[in-house]
Design an enzyme around this catalytic site. Structure first.
Site, PDB file in Angstrom:
ATOM      1  N   ASP A 114       0.867  -1.204  -0.048  1.00 25.97           N
ATOM      2  CA  ASP A 114      -0.005   0.079   0.016  1.00 25.97           C
ATOM      3  C   ASP A 114       0.816   1.478   0.120  1.00 25.97           C
ATOM      4  OD1 ASP A 114      -1.472  -2.269   0.837  1.00 25.97           O
ATOM      5  OD2 ASP A 114      -2.326  -1.199   2.663  1.00 25.97           O
ATOM      6  N   GLN A 161       4.097   0.409   2.354  1.00 29.71           N
ATOM      7  CA  GLN A 161       4.052  -0.564   3.023  1.00 29.71           C
ATOM      8  C   GLN A 161       5.427  -1.413   2.420  1.00 29.71           C
ATOM      9  OE1 GLN A 161       1.714  -2.275   5.798  1.00 29.71           O
ATOM     10  NE2 GLN A 161       2.340  -0.203   6.150  1.00 29.71           N
ATOM     11  N   SER A 189      -0.467   0.134   7.607  1.00 32.65           N
ATOM     12  CA  SER A 189      -1.080   1.545   6.611  1.00 32.65           C
ATOM     13  C   SER A 189      -1.655   2.687   7.483  1.00 32.65           C
ATOM     14  CB  SER A 189      -1.917   0.963   5.552  1.00 32.65           C
ATOM     15  OG  SER A 189      -1.296   0.217   4.744  1.00 32.65           O
TER      16      SER A 189
HETATM   17  C1  FRU Z   1      -4.035  -3.772   2.690  1.00 35.23           C
HETATM   18  C2  FRU Z   1      -3.642  -3.911   3.924  1.00 35.23           C
HETATM   19  C3  FRU Z   1      -3.917  -2.934   5.200  1.00 35.23           C
HETATM   20  C4  FRU Z   1      -2.951  -3.048   5.931  1.00 35.23           C
HETATM   21  C5  FRU Z   1      -1.506  -3.397   5.135  1.00 35.23           C
HETATM   22  C6  FRU Z   1      -0.678  -4.229   6.010  1.00 35.23           C
HETATM   23  O1  FRU Z   1      -3.297  -4.293   1.727  1.00 35.23           O
HETATM   24  O2  FRU Z   1      -4.016  -5.240   4.593  1.00 35.23           O
HETATM   25  O3  FRU Z   1      -5.207  -3.164   5.817  1.00 35.23           O
HETATM   26  O4  FRU Z   1      -2.826  -2.006   7.001  1.00 35.23           O
HETATM   27  O5  FRU Z   1      -2.136  -3.950   4.105  1.00 35.23           O
HETATM   28  O6  FRU Z   1       0.591  -4.353   5.152  1.00 35.23           O
END
Ligand code: FRU
Length: 488
Positions: free
Chosen positions: A46, A62, A106
């Site tokens: 993300d 991420q 995120s």
């Molecule tokens: C979306 C997600 C978010 C979370 C993050 C973890 O892709 O699952 O909800 O915060 O990725 O990497």
């Protein structure tokens, strides 16, 4: 496919030397992007903390350093003066506190006067792997690194499931209050958004309630990455519903949709004006988040959107090389006749080199402008020299629909999710803008009516294209704009 143990996936990075060899190795990959943000090593998913602050664009992704696997997540930070030339800044947030011991998940950012403030989810897990998600904040310091507050702003509610994450912070000028939208799941596993409010940004947060979205009380099992913005006087709610199949989206259970409507902060209700729409019709697009350029920043009010080129649960061929993922090109958002239009930021065209003859050869990073002939046609990218195979696009003028079929590519992946998707259009197709980078393809339709994003991994014999008679093709190589330096 490599099998990862939990210990391997959740290893804590001790220093740059832990990943230097991996970085050097993946630099040689033929699939490293030239003008898209991508993971320095391992996996990017993300977009996070995306904002314009004091003339600089800040963006994080991420990041799992170790390989193409969803494990311990960091925020990796990049900056840009123009949304095109991105520089690696190093780790933005590391999971170095007890409350975020298993990942800095995120979140978003807000430029608040002198401060750039990041909001994120501290993913805490106990020894027995029980999860407690905390909503946390960090403020960009003089050294260019976000500094975390000592404690989380608030923990999860026990009247919802453990899935409470991805804070999106907004300021509502009408009642001079800050709001945080949290992606969540009810106890009976329906996706929803929780809303918190405060008069101060870094303290005083109280729970306001679950957002009412009439007609969407049972739409997917979890709403990840909610994002709300106002464009030209209309409110737009973007989110990523999971654990559900949606019409026309193959076997995928992860989606990115938007609603246009009216947000009532007092009644905590987002009333949609009409049905939901897909943000992108392609195979790989998720968790999009935006930033806003206001008139005060010089220009007109406009929204910019970036998504993850990828989907949770999917696997990509660069997994073999221990990395995967990329962020999309930034898109400008406008509302025209009640519809969201998404166009590539105009500046991206400055990355074009000298126009080359459109002779059927396809450079690994290029921009293609296509004028359509009026009736049915085909346009096939990444074909063999003899025109066979590739990513095959077919336009059916009577149905005003584009079918994209990736079964002809040498490197096939995520077959079970579906390799053929359709993009239904409202107006006859007149033009396409196609952005090809070494491992992605983004197709913008008309004046932003629809977008189709996919990861593509052409092999050596596949750098060709074919088009039906009457299809006008112009082609430019694209320059590198992402520095990709080793900064940890
Ligand atoms: C979306 C997600 C978010 C979370 C993050 C973890 O892709 O699952 O909800 O915060 O990725 O990497």
């Amino acid at each position: 496919m490599k099998e990862w143990t939990r210990e391997e996936r959740y290893r804590v990075l001790q220093g740059p030397e832990d990943i230097r060899e991996l970085y050097d190795r993946i630099q040689t990959s033929a699939y490293r992007q030239l003008y898209h943000v991508q993971p320095i090593t391992g996996l990017s998913s993300d977009p996070n903390g995306f904002a314009l602050h004091k003339g600089t664009w800040h963006l994080c992704y991420q990041w799992c350093p170790w390989g193409a696997v969803h494990g311990l997540k960091y925020w990796y930070h990049v900056t840009s003066p123009d949304l095109l030339h991105w520089k690696n800044e190093g780790i933005g947030l590391a999971p170095d506190r007890d409350y975020d011991n298993r990942g800095t998940h995120s979140g978003s950012a807000i430029s608040n006067g002198n401060d750039l403030v990041f909001f994120y989810t501290g993913n805490h897990r106990d020894e027995d792997w029980t999860r407690t998600p905390y909503t946390c904040a960090a403020v960009l310091g003089e050294d260019g690194r976000p500094a975390k507050l000592d404690a989380p702003l608030f923990g999860p509610r026990d009247d919802h499931s453990e899935h409470q994450r991805d804070p999106k912070v907004v300021y509502n000028a009408d009642n001079q209050t800050y709001y945080i939208f949290i992606g969540a799941q009810t106890l009976d596993k329906r996706g929803c958004v929780l809303v918190y409010r405060s008069k101060e940004l870094l303290s005083g947060w109280e729970y306001a309630g679950q957002l009412n979205v009439p007609g969407y009380e049972a739409f997917g099992g979890m709403w990840e990455c909610p994002y709300i913005t106002n464009i030209g006087g209309r409110d737009v709610l973007i989110f990523s519903p999971q654990y559900t199949r949606l019409p026309g989206r193959g076997e995928s259970t992860n989606h990115n949709v938007y609603l246009i409507g009216k947000m009532d902060y007092d009644a905590l209700t987002f009333t949609p004006d009409g049905p939901y729409h897909y943000l992108d019709y392609g195979f790989d697009f998720y968790a999009a988040q935006g930033a806003f350029i206001s008139r005060a920043d010089g220009g007109t009010d406009k929204g910019i959107l970036i998504g993850w080129i990828g989907l949770p649960d999917n696997h990509y061929p660069t997994e073999e090389e221990d990395w995967e993922g990329s962020l999309s090109l930034p898109r400008e958002l406008r509302i025209v006749d009640g519809k969201l239009k998404q166009t590539p930021i105009p500046a991206v065209l400055t990355l074009r080199g000298k126009e080359i003859e459109a002779s059927g050869a396809l450079p690994a990073a290029c921009y293609m402008e296509v004028s359509c002939p009026g009736g049915d046609f085909e346009l096939n990218l990444y074909t063999k020299a003899d025109g066979t195979g590739g990513l095959r696009m077919r336009y059916d003028a009577a149905r005003k629909a584009v079918t994209v079929d990736k079964r002809g590519l040498d490197r096939r992946f995520n077959e079970a999710v579906g390799e053929v998707l359709e993009m239904p259009l409202e107006a006859p197709l007149e033009k396409l803008q196609i952005f090809i980078d070494r491992s992605s393809t983004e197709i913008f339709v008309g004046d932003g009516e629809a977008v189709f994003t996919a990861h593509t991994y052409p092999t050596e014999g596949e750098f060709h294209y074919t088009a039906s008679a009457g299809v006008g093709v112009r082609l430019w190589p694209m320059e590198k704009s992402v520095t990709d330096e080793f900064v940890v």
